[in-house]
Design a protein around this motif. Structure first.
Motif, mmCIF file in Angstrom:
data_model
loop_
_atom_site.group_PDB
_atom_site.id
_atom_site.type_symbol
_atom_site.label_atom_id
_atom_site.label_comp_id
_atom_site.label_asym_id
_atom_site.label_seq_id
_atom_site.Cartn_x
_atom_site.Cartn_y
_atom_site.Cartn_z
ATOM 1 N N GLU A 1 4.360 18.662 15.138
ATOM 2 C CA GLU A 1 3.786 17.687 15.758
ATOM 3 C C GLU A 1 2.937 17.450 16.022
ATOM 4 N N PHE A 2 1.989 15.841 14.959
ATOM 5 C CA PHE A 2 0.753 16.510 15.786
ATOM 6 C C PHE A 2 0.059 14.799 16.473
ATOM 7 N N GLU A 3 -0.972 14.760 17.348
ATOM 8 C CA GLU A 3 -1.764 14.074 17.711
ATOM 9 C C GLU A 3 -2.658 13.828 17.885
ATOM 10 N N TYR A 4 -3.437 12.539 16.716
ATOM 11 C CA TYR A 4 -4.210 12.368 17.005
ATOM 12 C C TYR A 4 -5.754 12.302 17.881
ATOM 13 N N ASP A 5 -6.103 13.469 18.159
ATOM 14 C CA ASP A 5 -7.255 13.204 19.374
ATOM 15 C C ASP A 5 -8.216 13.005 18.411
ATOM 16 N N THR B 1 -9.279 5.806 15.770
ATOM 17 C CA THR B 1 -7.379 5.399 16.279
ATOM 18 C C THR B 1 -6.836 6.278 15.009
ATOM 19 N N GLY B 2 -7.775 7.376 14.072
ATOM 20 C CA GLY B 2 -6.946 8.432 13.041
ATOM 21 C C GLY B 2 -6.478 7.564 12.356
ATOM 22 N N LYS B 3 -6.443 6.229 11.853
ATOM 23 C CA LYS B 3 -5.505 5.959 10.588
ATOM 24 C C LYS B 3 -6.216 6.271 9.339
ATOM 25 N N GLN B 4 -6.813 7.350 8.787
ATOM 26 C CA GLN B 4 -6.619 8.498 7.667
ATOM 27 C C GLN B 4 -6.969 9.196 8.808
ATOM 28 N N ILE B 5 -5.559 10.706 8.222
ATOM 29 C CA ILE B 5 -6.018 11.887 8.363
ATOM 30 C C ILE B 5 -5.447 12.830 7.562
ATOM 31 N N VAL B 6 -6.499 13.959 7.649
ATOM 32 C CA VAL B 6 -6.449 15.339 6.499
ATOM 33 C C VAL B 6 -5.357 16.073 7.260
ATOM 34 N N LEU B 7 -3.794 16.608 6.746
ATOM 35 C CA LEU B 7 -3.975 17.492 7.274
ATOM 36 C C LEU B 7 -2.479 17.691 6.563
ATOM 37 N N GLY B 8 -2.322 19.105 6.271
ATOM 38 C CA GLY B 8 -1.336 19.604 6.111
ATOM 39 C C GLY B 8 -1.818 20.006 4.102
#
Length: 367
Positions: free
Chosen positions: A276-280, A131-138
């Motif tokens: 704009e980011f969408e977790y897939d 579900t994207g409960k942790q995301i490494v981004l930027g």
């Protein structure tokens, strides 16, 4: 859309997302243009002496202690982990008490081996992140990797794998750190779930996570940016604030304009940025695993090429410095490098080394 183009270019050879329109679905490979990490502070003469002492003690370590049957000599993976900057982080965390730093390092070596940090696999952890409960981004304005925690997206029941998930993701954050960066930006969004009423971890789980982060990832938190904090969290922080180290307290930012700290083009829209980011999961997860694996492999190849030394420079491993520590070593040490025999040599007294090993075993068995 510029961020999408930049990211796709940064992930050369990765074709999971080729379009240049729509929300981003990939991790970002490098900081925004114009972002420059802070130059490291030079060591004082006294600090250098303490580092040199700690380095020699770790080099002389004959065995990683364990109370779970996993004792044995340092592996190459562990030697590579024991960089110059790693040792310095433990020295800073113990306020330059070198013997205390040694004890904490030994405890972490034991924990990493017994916990199986380097054996955690993406397919085992994958269900936790669907579900994207942790995301490494930027990256923030000092080049720190942004690690987003979204408790409201909790999708599993409390279990040891939830803790393993956090450890696995912190390790991936470290993989993606650019040269001259040792810390991360923790981005926590307490926005509640629309489908689950209780997404907060239990007290026991939270205590285990805090223990791991405090004891085994010292000096890794650069800044914590926290939004949508519920009243109970605000109350908790108000109570504990007087007991938090002032240096750590300065790192905590609540409900501020996060664009002060992260370039807007690399700041997720959830935090008031323009990214704009969408977790897939089917797109993001293999991309993150692949990018981290490539960075790991590149560092390992440079470590081997540099002579497989304990105390290697992280700048060298990241490709920022052209030469590693071998350039400053005597010829005899260059030749032996990590090939030094950690087992007792026949006919040569090793009482000092054996004493250190016995002391290490006591440290490992301490509560």
């Amino acid at each position: 859309m510029a961020a999408v183009a930049e990211t796709t270019a940064g992930l050369a050879g990765l074709s999971v997302q080729e379009k240049s329109t729509g929300p981003l679905k990939l991790p970002i490979a490098s900081p925004a243009s114009g972002v420059h990490p802070k130059e490291p502070t030079a060591l004082t003469e006294e600090q250098q002496k303490k580092y040199d002492w700690l380095l020699e003690e770790i080099k002389a370590l004959q065995e990683v202690p364990s109370t779970k049957g996993k004792e044995g000599p340092l592996t190459d993976t562990e030697k590579q982990w024991l960089t110059k900057e790693c040792l310095l982080r433990y020295l800073r965390a113990t306020k330059w008490h070198e013997k205390e730093a040694e004890k904490r390092l030994l405890k972490t070596l034991t924990w990493r081996r017994e916990y199986g940090v380097d054996e955690l696999r993406a397919d085992h952890i994958s269900p936790e992140n669907e579900t994207g409960k942790q995301i490494v981004l930027g990256y923030d304005k000092e080049g720190r990797v942004c690690h987003y925690l979204n408790p409201g997206r909790q999708n599993t029941a409390p279990s040891p794998r939830q803790v393993q998930h956090l450890v696995y993701m912190v390790e991936r954050v470290i993989d993606l750190m650019p040269p001259q960066v040792e810390t991360l930006s923790l981005m926590i969004d307490f926005k509640p779930s629309k489908t689950r009423s209780n997404t907060s971890p239990g007290v026991g789980l939270a205590r285990e996570v805090l223990d791991i982060l405090q004891n085994h990832y010292p000096e890794r938190l650069g800044r914590a940016l926290i939004i949508n904090t519920p009243w109970i969290i605000n109350g908790f922080f108000k109570i504990i604030t007087p007991f938090i180290d002032p240096h750590t307290r300065e790192k905590l930012k609540f409900n501020e304009d996060m664009r002060q700290y992260v370039p807007t083009e690399q700041l997720w829209t959830n935090f008031n940025g323009s990214l704009e980011f969408e977790y897939d999961h089917s797109v993001y997860w293999p991309a993150l695993v692949k990018l981290a694996s490539e960075r790991q492999q590149a560092r390992t190849e440079r470590w081997i090429a540099g002579g497989k030394h304990i105390g290697e420079s992280e700048d060298y491993l990241a490709g920022h410095a052209q030469t590693g520590v071998a350039a400053c070593l005597p010829e005899v040490e260059k030749e032996t490098g990590s090939e030094e025999n950690l087992e007792p040599k026949e006919g040569i007294p090793t009482s000092a080394g054996e004493a250190r090993t016995e002391e290490a075993k006591e440290v490992a068995s301490a509560p």
